[in-house]
Design an enzyme around this catalytic site. Structure first.
Site, PDB file in Angstrom:
ATOM      1  N   THR A  14       0.831  -1.213   0.000  1.00 28.37           N
ATOM      2  CA  THR A  14       0.000   0.000   0.000  1.00 28.37           C
ATOM      3  C   THR A  14       0.862   1.259   0.000  1.00 28.37           C
ATOM      4  OG1 THR A  14      -1.419  -1.300   1.434  1.00 28.37           O
ATOM      5  CG2 THR A  14      -2.001   1.010   1.178  1.00 28.37           C
ATOM      6  N   ARG A  46       7.531  -8.940  -4.639  1.00 27.81           N
ATOM      7  CA  ARG A  46       7.335 -10.347  -5.030  1.00 27.81           C
ATOM      8  C   ARG A  46       6.471 -10.471  -6.286  1.00 27.81           C
ATOM      9  NH1 ARG A  46       5.452 -11.876   0.187  1.00 27.81           N
ATOM     10  NH2 ARG A  46       7.244 -11.552   1.518  1.00 27.81           N
ATOM     11  N   GLU A 131      11.111   8.994   9.278  1.00 29.56           N
ATOM     12  CA  GLU A 131       9.941   9.746   9.760  1.00 29.56           C
ATOM     13  C   GLU A 131       8.680   8.900   9.824  1.00 29.56           C
ATOM     14  OE1 GLU A 131       8.430  12.169  11.652  1.00 29.56           O
ATOM     15  OE2 GLU A 131       9.869  13.479  10.666  1.00 29.56           O
ATOM     16  N   LYS A 207       7.439   2.372  18.585  1.00 26.65           N
ATOM     17  CA  LYS A 207       7.489   3.806  18.257  1.00 26.65           C
ATOM     18  C   LYS A 207       7.961   4.603  19.468  1.00 26.65           C
ATOM     19  CE  LYS A 207       3.764   3.061  14.939  1.00 26.65           C
ATOM     20  NZ  LYS A 207       2.313   2.990  14.754  1.00 26.65           N
TER      21      LYS A 207
HETATM   22  N1  HSE Z   1      -0.762  -0.657  12.559  1.00 25.22           N
HETATM   23  C1  HSE Z   1      -0.280   0.672  12.721  1.00 25.22           C
HETATM   24  C2  HSE Z   1      -1.397   1.504  13.303  1.00 25.22           C
HETATM   25  C3  HSE Z   1       0.151   1.216  11.377  1.00 25.22           C
HETATM   26  O1  HSE Z   1      -2.510   0.988  13.453  1.00 25.22           O
HETATM   27  O2  HSE Z   1      -1.172   2.635  13.644  1.00 25.22           O
HETATM   28  C4  HSE Z   1       1.193   2.281  11.478  1.00 25.22           C
HETATM   29  O3  HSE Z   1       2.321   1.885  12.191  1.00 25.22           O
END
Ligand code: HSE
Length: 440
Positions: A14, A46, A131, A207
């Site tokens: 995506t 792929r 970022e 994060k």
């Molecule tokens: N799975 C993560 C979220 C996508 O729901 O925020 C971004 O890291």
């Protein structure tokens, strides 16, 4: 005009597909603002046959990201493969080691190998930008790494997982079940390949670990984060929180304390009238508290193809505008060799308010016993309620909700365990920490 910046993209899911489309559709504007064309010269993915809504003719294809990282026709390697180890790690390491700039959206990679990769990037005088790894499209890395240099941070916290925020918002607003909301988030493409990573708090933890390093200058410590996910949060908790003037959010919090750094990810009650409480759906928010600026709250799209591609694109354009041979921004906010060892504060010494929800047998003296166990542990109560409107008939188990004034986590744990021993609890107690924004 200067030579084109040649971009190699590993991973055309995506985000990768959105990135290629934007680079092609905005090629003229990008060339003007960067002073040179940005051209995708090579990709690895792929499936060569899938329609990605972009023109991939004339682009060299590789099956293996490692081959792409080693190819001579790229100046920047964009890693959108994912995963802390394997192809993502090997290819990023290889690109940096041979002097190729890297842009990645991979939080797990940074959380576990960030210090090592920063050392390699700095030794080879190349840029490692990431970022998109934290809070999707919100430019929090740039803000912390560059714009707020010189500030001393005391606390950072945020909603950094769109899937969890989407689930909690939908549960509250639509009264839907946890499972239905998760299925919706997956359908909309917000969730990780394994959604347990979202709902158990691991995605937020990765994060947070990166932001902690940027805030406090310590080595990344992704395994030293106190972790609680949202699967335990019920509609009853959400209603009780609202009754008391709070909303429940999954927050990642890093805080400097006298005994070290607290890193924690857990469902958190935030005051209903705070700005962060209004952040709904897949939207993310990061609050930075620092001494010179004060409080900065950044709110924006945290997941999805375009939001992530926007952050990756910003990283690529920074590289396009950089001057060869010039000093680069340190990858982790300070040179990797100057990062300090991580010093963890014990969770038992965390100080804050607590929400405690107990289901108890309907017996005389239970209320007094609960208040007694709290007092014995030095816990001051802000409120203790047994709402008639939300209770079943007399004789059936009743719900008692307590909110404490600021107290130590150790005291709360001890009081709850003493209450357990009294024998009147029905089911497991629910304990949710309360976090208050600095100015509200
Ligand atoms: N799975 C993560 C979220 C996508 O729901 O925020 C971004 O890291």
């Amino acid at each position: 005009m200067a030579d084109a910046l040649r971009i190699g993209i590993a991973g055309l899911g995506t985000v990768g597909a959105a990135l290629v489309r934007i680079l092609q559709q905005r090629s003229n504007e990008l060339a003007v603002s960067c002073g040179r064309p940005l051209v995708v010269t090579a990709v690895s993915a792929r499936d060569r046959t899938r329609d990605r809504g972009a023109d991939l003719s004339g682009i060299t294809w590789y099956d293996d990201p490692l081959e792409l990282a080693a190819s001579a026709d790229i100046d920047v390697f964009v890693e959108l493969v994912g995963g802390a180890n394997g192809a993502a790690h090997d290819s990023v390491r290889a690109a940096l080691a041979r002097g190729v700039h890297v842009v990645t959206a991979n939080k797990a990679l940074l959380a576990y190998h960030g210090v090592d990769l920063a050392r390699i990037a700095e030794a080879n005088s190349v840029i490692l930008n990431y970022e998109a790894a934290v809070a999707g499209g919100i430019p929090v890395i740039k803000a912390m790494r560059e714009s707020l240099t010189g500030n001393s941070f005391s606390r950072i916290y945020g909603i950094m997982n769109g899937t969890c925020n989407y689930i909690l918002t939908r549960m509250e607003k639509e009264g839907l079940s946890f499972a239905d909301c998760l299925a919706e988030a997956q359908r909309l493409g917000y969730a990780e390949a394994d959604p347990a990573f979202d709902i158990d708090g691991n995605d937020t933890a990765h994060k947070l670990a990166i932001l902690t390093t940027l805030a406090f200058g310590s080595e990344i410590a992704a395994d030293e984060i106190y972790l609680e996910g949202i699967s335990n949060i019920s509609i009853d908790d959400i209603h009780a929180a609202a009754d008391l003037g709070y909303r429940i959010k999954l927050l990642g919090v890093a805080q400097r304390t006298e005994t070290g750094i607290e890193q924690r990810v857990h469902p958190t009650m935030v005051p209903l009238d705070s700005v962060i409480a209004q952040v709904d759906g897949v939207t993310n928010a990061v609050a930075l508290e620092s001494d010179i600026l004060g409080e900065l709250l950044m709110v924006g799209p945290g997941a999805g193809g375009n939001a992530t591609a926007s952050a990756v694109l910003g990283d690529i354009t920074d590289i396009a505008k950089s001057r060869p041979g010039a000093q680069q921004v340190p990858v982790l906010g300070r040179p990797a060799h100057l990062l300090e060892p991580y010093r963890q504060a014990a969770m038992r010494s965390h100080e804050g308010g607590y929400f405690i929800r107990l289901r108890v047998a309907d017996r005389i003296g239970v209320f007094a016993s609960i208040a007694g166990r709290m007092a014995e542990n030095g816990i001051s109560l802000e409120s203790i309620v047994q709402h008639a409107k939300r209770q079943p008939e007399a004789g059936a188990p009743q719900t008692i909700i307590l909110v404490t004034h600021a107290t130590m986590e150790g005291a709360v744990r001890q009081a709850v365990s003493a209450i357990r021993e009294e024998g009147y609890l029905v089911g497991e107690p629910q304990v949710i920490r309360i976090e208050r924004p600095k100015n509200g």
